[in-house]
Design an enzyme around this catalytic site. Structure first.
Site, PDB file in Angstrom:
ATOM      1  N   LYS A 133      -4.120   3.345  -0.986  1.00  0.00           N
ATOM      2  CA  LYS A 133      -5.340   4.110  -0.725  1.00  0.00           C
ATOM      3  C   LYS A 133      -4.960   5.458  -0.135  1.00  0.00           C
ATOM      4  CE  LYS A 133      -8.014   0.046   0.782  1.00  0.00           C
ATOM      5  NZ  LYS A 133      -8.772  -0.492   1.928  1.00  0.00           N
ATOM      6  N   MET A 171      -5.319   8.624  10.944  1.00  0.00           N
ATOM      7  CA  MET A 171      -6.244   8.838   9.821  1.00  0.00           C
ATOM      8  C   MET A 171      -7.288   9.899  10.169  1.00  0.00           C
ATOM      9  SD  MET A 171      -6.802   4.873   8.657  1.00  0.00           S
ATOM     10  CE  MET A 171      -7.420   4.432  10.277  1.00  0.00           C
ATOM     11  N   ASP A 211       0.814  -1.206   0.000  1.00  0.00           N
ATOM     12  CA  ASP A 211       0.000   0.000   0.000  1.00  0.00           C
ATOM     13  C   ASP A 211       0.851   1.259   0.000  1.00  0.00           C
ATOM     14  OD1 ASP A 211       0.783   0.543   2.651  1.00  0.00           O
ATOM     15  OD2 ASP A 211      -0.984  -0.421   3.510  1.00  0.00           O
TER      16      ASP A 211
END
Length: 502
Positions: free
Chosen positions: A57, A170, A35
Site C-alpha cells: 500500500k 505516515m 507489504d
C-alpha cells in the site's frame, strides 16, 4: 492439517533488522503475504516452493484493500498452510496487525505475533537521532499522521505542550499541517525537526530544519513518503551520531556478477561497508567431475607430485569427488599443493589442507613464475580446472614437466537472465555505481545476457585482474579500475579508493 498465521514485524527496511524468530517464520512459511515496506531481501530466506503474495500500500494506491488482505491471509490458513504476514516495522505500531489478528481469531485461525523494530525507533537511530536522551528528552510519543476518521483532529494543544520527542508516522502528506498546528498551539517555531525518508535503506535521505521551515526544505529536496517526522531537541544530535550515512559505500549500488554460490561473501562485505549489492549471477558452475575420464585421473592421484588448483570451485569439486571414490588425504601424500591465491588457499584449509605454494600474482603467469625453476621432466602435475580456462598454464608447464589437465567444471549462463530487464533499467537510468567482474566468464556472460556490450559503455567497470581486463577491452569497453591484488578484497579496494577521493 491445521494452518497458522504468523504476524511478523519485518523491521524498518534494513533486512538484517528482522528478528531471529521472524526469520524462522519466513523459513517455515508456505505462503508469504508482504507489504511495500518489508525488504524484498527477506524473501530470500523462504523455502523453495513458497508462494508470494504482494499486498503493498502507498498513499492513494492500494494493491489490495485491508478487507481483501484479511480474506487472503484467512483463506490460505484455512487451507492448512503456514502463512507469514510480513509487515513493515512492528505489526502493532500503526500496522493494523491488531485488526488482522482479531479477524483471523474470530474465524478460528491460530495466530502468533512476532514483534519487529518499529521505524519510530530504528529509523531514527539510522539517521543519528536517539529517540530519548537524558539532556534532551525523557519520554517519546509516537503519533499517526492519518486518523481513521479524517474529520477527527489530534489534540494539538496537548501535543504542543509535551516535553518529549514527537514522532509522526505516515504523516508526510500532513507535514505542513502538523508543523502549523504545533506552532499555533504554543510550540516554539525554532524547535528542531527531522524528516527521514526510506529510513535504514540505501535510499535513506534526511532533511533537518525547524518547525517554521522544514516543510519548505523537504519540498526543495523532494522528500515524499514513506517518511518519519521527528520533532524535538534530539534532532540536534544527528551530526554527532549519524553512523549510517558515514559508511564508505553508503548509497552506492554495486552489480555483483559472480555465481550465486560464490557471491555471499562479497555481498556481505558490501553491506558492511554501507553499500547495496545487486546480485546478478551471470555464471553458474556445472560439475563435470562425474565424467569417467576425470574419475580415472582422480583415482590415480597418488602418481602426481604436484597438484595445482586455480579456483575455489576446482578445490571443492576435486576433493569431494576424491572422497566419494573412497580416497582420503593419504592419497595426497608426497604431492606439493599449489593454490592460485589466498581465497583458493582458504578453501583448501576447509579440508585441512595447506598450500605449499601461493604465487605473489594470483594469475596463471604467477604460478608459472613460481614453478619454472623447480620443475624437472620427471615431475607429474595434475591440473583440475574450468573447461574454458586459458591454455597458458598447461602449455607452458608442459614444456618443463609431465602435466595432465582435467576439466572438472564448466561455467555456464547463470540465473541473472531472470532479472535482466530490471538490471537493464538500472543501467539505463545510471543507477548502478559500479559493476564488478571476477573472471573473463563473468564479462562474456554478462554481455551475452544483456544482448550487447553497448549498454555497459560509460559504466564504471571494475576488473579483478589483467586477464579479465583484456576480456572487457575485447568488447570495446573501458576498464574503470583494476585490482592490484587479484581477489575480491582487491576489487573492493578499488571502489573504496575511488569513493575516498570524492
Amino acid at each position: 492439517m491445521k494452518g497458522k498465521v504468523y504476524l511478523v514485524g519485518a523491521g524498518p527496511g534494513d533486512f538484517k533488522l528482522i528478528t531471529l524468530k521472524g526469520q524462522d517464520a519466513i523459513k517455515a512459511a508456505d505462503v508469504i503475504v508482504y507489504d511495500r515496506l518489508a525488504s524484498p531481501k527477506l524473501l530470500d530466506f523462504r523455502k523453495e516452493d513458497c508462494e508470494f503474495i504482494y499486498v503493498g500500500k502507498e498513499s492513494s494506491n492500494h494493491t489490495k484493500t485491508q478487507d481483501e488482505i484479511n480474506d487472503i491471509i484467512c483463506q490460505k490458513a484455512l487451507e492448512g498452510k503456514i502463512v507469514t504476514r510480513l509487515k513493515g516495522g512492528d505489526p502493532y505500531v500503526f500496522g493494523r496487525g491488531g485488526e488482522e489478528g482479531q479477524y483471523l481469531i474470530e474465524r478460528g485461525v491460530d495466530v502468533e505475533v512476532i514483534p519487529g523494530i518499529t521505524s519510530a525507533i530504528g529509523g531514527l537511530a539510522y539517521a543519528g537521532i536517539p529517540i530519548t536522551h537524558r539532556d534532551h528528552a525523557s519520554s517519546f510519543h509516537v503519533i499517526t499522521g492519518h486518523l481513521k476518521d479524517e474529520s477527527n483532529e489530534l489534540d494539538w494543544d496537548v501535543l504542543a505542550k509535551l516535553k518529549g520527542t514527537l514522532v509522526f508516522l505516515m504523516g508526510m502528506s500532513e507535514l505542513k499541517k502538523i508543523t502549523a498546528r504545533l506552532i499555533e498551539n504554543g510550540m516554539a517555531s525554532t524547535t528542531p525537526v527531522g524528516v527521514i525518508n526510506w529510513a535504514t535503506t540505501d535510499r535513506q535521505k534526511v532533511a533537518v530544519g525547524t518547525l517554521i521551515d522544514i516543510y519548505e526544505i523537504t519540498e526543495r529536496e523532494g522528500l515524499t513518503s514513506p517518511s518519519i517526522i521527528v520533532v524535538g531537541d534530539v534532532v540536534k544530535l544527528r551530526e554527532d551520531l549519524n553512523f549510517f550515512e558515514k559508511k564508505p559505500l553508503y548509497g552506492k549500488k554495486i552489480l555483483v556478477t559472480r555465481a550465486r554460490n560464490q557471491s555471499s561473501k562479497v555481498v556481505e562485505k558490501i553491506y558492511q561497508l554501507g553499500g547495496t549489492a545487486i546480485e546478478f549471477p551471470v555464471i553458474k558452475i556445472k560439475d563435470l567431475s562425474h565424467e569417467p575420464s576425470i574419475i580415472e585421473e582422480i583415482k590415480r592421484v597418488r602418481e602426481y607430485n604436484y597438484l595445482i588448483f586455480t579456483s575455489q570451485n576446482g578445490v571443492k569439486l576435486f576433493l569431494n569427488r576424491m572422497f566419494s571414490l573412497g580416497l582420503d588425504m593419504r592419497a595426497l601424500t608426497g604431492a606439493k599443493i599449489v593454490a592460485i591465491g589466498k581465497v583458493t588457499a582458504k578453501e583448501l584449509e576447509k579440508y585441512h589442507l595447506y598450500a605449499d605454494i601461493i604465487p605473489e600474482n594470483y594469475i596463471a603467469e604467477g604460478i608459472y613464475e613460481e614453478l619454472k625453476d623447480m620443475l624437472t621432466p620427471e615431475d607429474n602435475i595434475l591440473l583440475p580446472r574450468a573447461k574454458e580456462s586459458r591454455d597458458f598454464l598447461a602449455e607452458e608447464l608442459g614444456k618443463l614437466a609431465q602435466i595432465k589437465e582435467i576439466k572438472i567444471y564448466e561455467t555456464i549462463l547463470g540465473e541473472g537472465a531472470e532479472k535482466v530487464e530490471e538490471v537493464k533499467s538500472l543501467l539505463n537510468k545510471k543507477e548502478i555505481d559500479y559493476i564488478t567482474f571476477t573472471s573473463s566468464s563473468t564479462v562474456k556472460n554478462l554481455v551475452k545476457i544483456l544482448g550487447s556490450a553497448d549498454i555497459l559503455k560509460n559504466q564504471k567497470l571494475i576488473s579483478i585482474g589483467p586477464i579479465t581486463s583484456d576480456t572487457v577491452e575485447g568488447f570495446g569497453l573501458e576498464v574503470y579500475g583494476e585490482a592490484e591484488k587479484y581477489d575480491i578484497d582487491g576489487v573492493l579496494k578499488v571502489i573504496l579508493n575511488e569513493e575516498a577521493q570524492k
